[in-house]
Design a protein around this motif. Structure first.
Motif, short mmCIF file in Angstrom:
data_model
loop_
_atom_site.label_atom_id
_atom_site.label_comp_id
_atom_site.label_asym_id
_atom_site.label_seq_id
_atom_site.Cartn_x
_atom_site.Cartn_y
_atom_site.Cartn_z
N ASP A 159 0.84 -1.19 0.00
CA ASP A 159 0.00 0.00 0.00
C ASP A 159 0.88 1.24 0.00
O ASP A 159 1.92 1.28 0.66
CB ASP A 159 -0.91 0.02 1.24
N ILE A 160 0.43 2.25 -0.73
CA ILE A 160 1.17 3.51 -0.79
C ILE A 160 0.98 4.24 0.54
O ILE A 160 -0.15 4.40 1.02
CB ILE A 160 0.67 4.36 -1.97
N PRO A 161 2.07 4.70 1.15
CA PRO A 161 1.96 5.39 2.43
C PRO A 161 1.28 6.76 2.29
O PRO A 161 1.31 7.37 1.21
CB PRO A 161 3.40 5.54 2.91
N ALA A 162 0.70 7.21 3.37
CA ALA A 162 0.04 8.51 3.40
C ALA A 162 1.02 9.60 2.99
O ALA A 162 2.19 9.56 3.37
CB ALA A 162 -0.51 8.79 4.80
N GLY A 163 0.54 10.55 2.22
CA GLY A 163 1.36 11.66 1.80
C GLY A 163 2.09 11.43 0.49
O GLY A 163 2.78 12.32 -0.01
N TRP A 164 1.96 10.25 -0.07
CA TRP A 164 2.61 9.89 -1.33
C TRP A 164 1.56 9.47 -2.34
O TRP A 164 0.48 9.03 -1.98
CB TRP A 164 3.60 8.76 -1.11
N ARG A 165 1.90 9.56 -3.62
CA ARG A 165 1.01 9.09 -4.69
C ARG A 165 1.86 8.42 -5.76
O ARG A 165 3.04 8.74 -5.92
CB ARG A 165 0.18 10.23 -5.26
N ALA A 166 1.25 7.51 -6.49
CA ALA A 166 1.95 6.84 -7.58
C ALA A 166 2.19 7.85 -8.70
O ALA A 166 1.29 8.59 -9.09
CB ALA A 166 1.14 5.66 -8.09
N GLU A 167 3.40 7.88 -9.20
CA GLU A 167 3.80 8.79 -10.27
C GLU A 167 3.46 8.20 -11.63
O GLU A 167 3.31 8.93 -12.60
CB GLU A 167 5.30 9.07 -10.11
N GLY A 168 3.35 6.87 -11.71
CA GLY A 168 2.96 6.21 -12.95
C GLY A 168 4.00 5.27 -13.52
O GLY A 168 3.71 4.53 -14.45
N THR A 169 5.21 5.29 -12.98
CA THR A 169 6.27 4.43 -13.48
C THR A 169 6.39 3.19 -12.61
O THR A 169 6.42 3.29 -11.38
CB THR A 169 7.62 5.18 -13.49
N THR A 170 6.42 2.03 -13.22
CA THR A 170 6.65 0.77 -12.51
C THR A 170 7.70 -0.02 -13.27
O THR A 170 7.91 0.18 -14.47
CB THR A 170 5.36 -0.07 -12.39
N GLY A 171 8.36 -0.93 -12.56
CA GLY A 171 9.36 -1.79 -13.19
C GLY A 171 10.31 -2.33 -12.16
O GLY A 171 10.00 -2.38 -10.96
N THR A 172 11.49 -2.71 -12.63
CA THR A 172 12.51 -3.20 -11.69
C THR A 172 13.04 -2.03 -10.88
O THR A 172 12.81 -0.85 -11.22
CB THR A 172 13.68 -3.85 -12.45
N LYS A 173 13.76 -2.35 -9.84
CA LYS A 173 14.36 -1.30 -9.02
C LYS A 173 15.29 -0.43 -9.86
O LYS A 173 15.28 0.80 -9.76
CB LYS A 173 15.11 -1.93 -7.84
N ASP A 174 16.09 -1.07 -10.70
CA ASP A 174 17.02 -0.32 -11.56
C ASP A 174 16.28 0.57 -12.56
O ASP A 174 16.68 1.71 -12.80
CB ASP A 174 17.95 -1.27 -12.31
N GLU A 175 15.20 0.06 -13.16
CA GLU A 175 14.43 0.86 -14.11
C GLU A 175 13.80 2.07 -13.43
O GLU A 175 13.85 3.19 -13.96
CB GLU A 175 13.34 0.01 -14.76
N CYS A 176 13.22 1.85 -12.27
CA CYS A 176 12.58 2.95 -11.55
C CYS A 176 13.61 3.96 -11.07
O CYS A 176 13.40 5.18 -11.15
CB CYS A 176 11.76 2.42 -10.38
N SER A 177 14.74 3.47 -10.60
CA SER A 177 15.81 4.36 -10.15
C SER A 177 16.33 5.20 -11.31
O SER A 177 16.57 6.41 -11.16
CB SER A 177 16.93 3.54 -9.53
N ALA A 178 16.50 4.60 -12.47
CA ALA A 178 16.97 5.34 -13.65
C ALA A 178 15.95 6.42 -14.04
O ALA A 178 16.33 7.53 -14.42
CB ALA A 178 17.21 4.38 -14.81
N HIS A 179 14.67 6.10 -13.94
CA HIS A 179 13.63 7.08 -14.25
C HIS A 179 13.72 8.26 -13.28
O HIS A 179 13.69 9.43 -13.71
CB HIS A 179 12.24 6.44 -14.18
N VAL A 180 13.85 7.98 -11.99
CA VAL A 180 13.95 9.05 -10.99
C VAL A 180 15.18 9.90 -11.28
O VAL A 180 15.13 11.14 -11.20
CB VAL A 180 13.98 8.47 -9.56
N ASP A 181 16.29 9.28 -11.62
CA ASP A 181 17.51 10.03 -11.96
C ASP A 181 17.27 10.98 -13.13
O ASP A 181 17.83 12.09 -13.15
CB ASP A 181 18.65 9.09 -12.29
N ARG A 182 16.44 10.58 -14.09
CA ARG A 182 16.15 11.43 -15.26
C ARG A 182 15.23 12.59 -14.92
O ARG A 182 15.41 13.70 -15.42
CB ARG A 182 15.52 10.61 -16.38
N VAL A 183 14.23 12.35 -14.08
CA VAL A 183 13.20 13.37 -13.87
C VAL A 183 13.39 14.24 -12.63
O VAL A 183 12.89 15.36 -12.58
CB VAL A 183 11.78 12.76 -13.84
N TRP A 184 14.10 13.75 -11.62
CA TRP A 184 14.26 14.51 -10.38
C TRP A 184 15.60 15.23 -10.43
O TRP A 184 16.58 14.82 -9.83
CB TRP A 184 14.17 13.58 -9.18
#
Length: 65
Positions: free
Chosen positions: A25-50
């Motif tokens: 379950d998503i913790p309070a105060g957070w929302r799904a951004e829309g990206t799912t995948g492996t840890k590496d894929e999600c981490s790479a996405h965060v590196d690109r957008v944040w």
């Protein structure tokens, strides 16, 4: 050790990002951004957008100066 867990990218109201196991379950105060995948894929996405690590409230306050 191989990580077979699917992750999702979460974002909060301060535009801060986090990786979270997709099956939990998503913790309070957070929302799904829309990206799912492996840890590496999600981490790479965060590196690109944040690209500005400052919380939104700080960015907005600094823009007022």
């Amino acid at each position: 050790m191989r990580d077979d867990i699917a992750y999702q990218v979460l974002v909060n109201d301060e535009d801060q990002y986090s990786l979270w196991p997709a099956h939990r379950d998503i913790p309070a105060g957070w929302r799904a951004e829309g990206t799912t995948g492996t840890k590496d894929e999600c981490s790479a996405h965060v590196d690109r957008v944040w690209t500005d690590m400052r919380p939104r409230s700080l960015r907005e306050a600094m823009d007022q100066v």
